[in-house]
Each structure stands twice: as C-alpha cells, then as structure tokens.
Design an enzyme around this catalytic site. Structure first.
Site, PDB file in Angstrom:
ATOM      1  N   ALA A 195     176.207 -31.605 141.351  1.00 13.46           N
ATOM      2  CA  ALA A 195     177.374 -32.358 140.869  1.00 13.46           C
ATOM      3  C   ALA A 195     177.108 -33.858 140.866  1.00 13.46           C
ATOM      4  O   ALA A 195     177.392 -34.544 139.872  1.00 13.46           O
ATOM      5  CB  ALA A 195     178.595 -32.039 141.732  1.00 13.46           C
ATOM      6  N   GLU A 196     176.550 -34.391 141.951  1.00 10.98           N
ATOM      7  CA  GLU A 196     176.303 -35.830 142.005  1.00 10.98           C
ATOM      8  C   GLU A 196     175.238 -36.253 141.005  1.00 10.98           C
ATOM      9  O   GLU A 196     175.332 -37.314 140.400  1.00 10.98           O
ATOM     10  CB  GLU A 196     175.930 -36.291 143.408  1.00 10.98           C
ATOM     11  CG  GLU A 196     175.794 -37.799 143.469  1.00 10.98           C
ATOM     12  CD  GLU A 196     176.021 -38.397 144.844  1.00 10.98           C
ATOM     13  OE1 GLU A 196     175.795 -39.613 144.975  1.00 10.98           O
ATOM     14  OE2 GLU A 196     176.409 -37.688 145.771  1.00 10.98           O
ATOM     15  N   THR A 197     174.238 -35.417 140.799  1.00  3.59           N
ATOM     16  CA  THR A 197     173.207 -35.724 139.807  1.00  3.59           C
ATOM     17  C   THR A 197     173.825 -35.840 138.411  1.00  3.59           C
ATOM     18  O   THR A 197     173.595 -36.827 137.699  1.00  3.59           O
ATOM     19  CB  THR A 197     172.109 -34.644 139.814  1.00  3.59           C
ATOM     20  OG1 THR A 197     171.482 -34.623 141.101  1.00  3.59           O
ATOM     21  CG2 THR A 197     171.067 -34.905 138.740  1.00  3.59           C
TER      22      THR A 197
END
Length: 143
Positions: free
Chosen positions: A61-63
């Site tokens: 998700a953060e990527t």
C-alpha cells in the site's frame, strides 16, 4: 511484466538491491496521475500461520501510494510517508495480491491516497489510506 525498478522512476543502480519492494517481489503494472496499480506475491511474504503478513500489505500500500504522490509532485518536490493506516478485511493465502492507489487529495504540501488490495479472486483483503508530505527536492550534489 515490469518489476519495481522498471516503474515510472529510475532507481540508481547502486541502490536497487536495497529497495524493499524488490525484496518483496512487488511489480508495478500501471502508473498515471489517476491511479497506480501493482501486485505482490503471497509466497515469501507470509506470517507464521501461512497467511499474507499484514505488514506486507502495508508495504504494498505505501509503495503504490508513494508512487502515486510522486506522479503529482516530482521533480520539484519529493513525497515522504507521513501516515499510513490499514484495515485488513480477509486473509490472502496464495497467489498474488493486487493493489490500486487513487488520489483522495493532492495539494502543494500533502497528498492522501486510498489503496485497495484484492486477492486473485477480486476479494478485498485490505483498505489503506496513505498521507504523504511533499518536501522540496534537494539539489543534486556537484559532480
């Protein structure tokens, strides 16, 4: 299919081996200012009970959210994660998890995206929200 190093931004060769997304097998499939899509294998990213690790979902998700923010602010500004929240809805036990990041807000100093992760059957496994701070990109050091 493109790997994380083959995404919309060039990672310097000397840093490629240090990229977390490479180690986790994350592949970017599509990127634009409207959405970023990527996937990650469950194999190699499990917790001790055989399910996809929640932290692995957070990394995916953060990527994806960070790449989406970068599509809006680079090269003048650089996004850095400020806050990430993840709600895990169901376990992924095999195959791939695919995520789609879409902007919720894009401003000069911050952006927020929603990232939806689904399993191979299209069932939602996680919903995440990432807010990035946009910092001025430092000048390159003299050669």
């Amino acid at each position: 299919m493109p790997g994380a190093a083959d995404g919309p931004f060039t990672v310097p060769e000397h840093l490629r081996a240090e990229q977390l997304q490479e180690r986790m097998g994350i592949e970017l499939l599509e990127w634009s200012r409207e959405q970023v899509v990527g996937r990650m294998p469950v194999t190699g990213n499990r917790q001790p009970y055989g399910l996809l690790h929640g932290g692995a979902s957070a990394v995916l998700a953060e990527t994806l959210g960070s790449v989406l923010a970068a599509m809006h602010v680079l090269p003048e500004r650089t996004p850095v994660g400020l806050e990430l929240s993840c709600t895990h809805h169901r376990a992924a036990v095999g195959g791939w998890v695919t995520g789609t990041a879409r902007p919720v807000h894009v401003g000069r100093s911050t952006s927020t995206s929603e990232i939806v992760l689904v399993d191979d059957r299209g069932r939602r496994t996680c919903t995440a929200r990432l807010t990035c701070l946009h910092r001025d990109t430092p000048a390159a050091p003299p050669a």
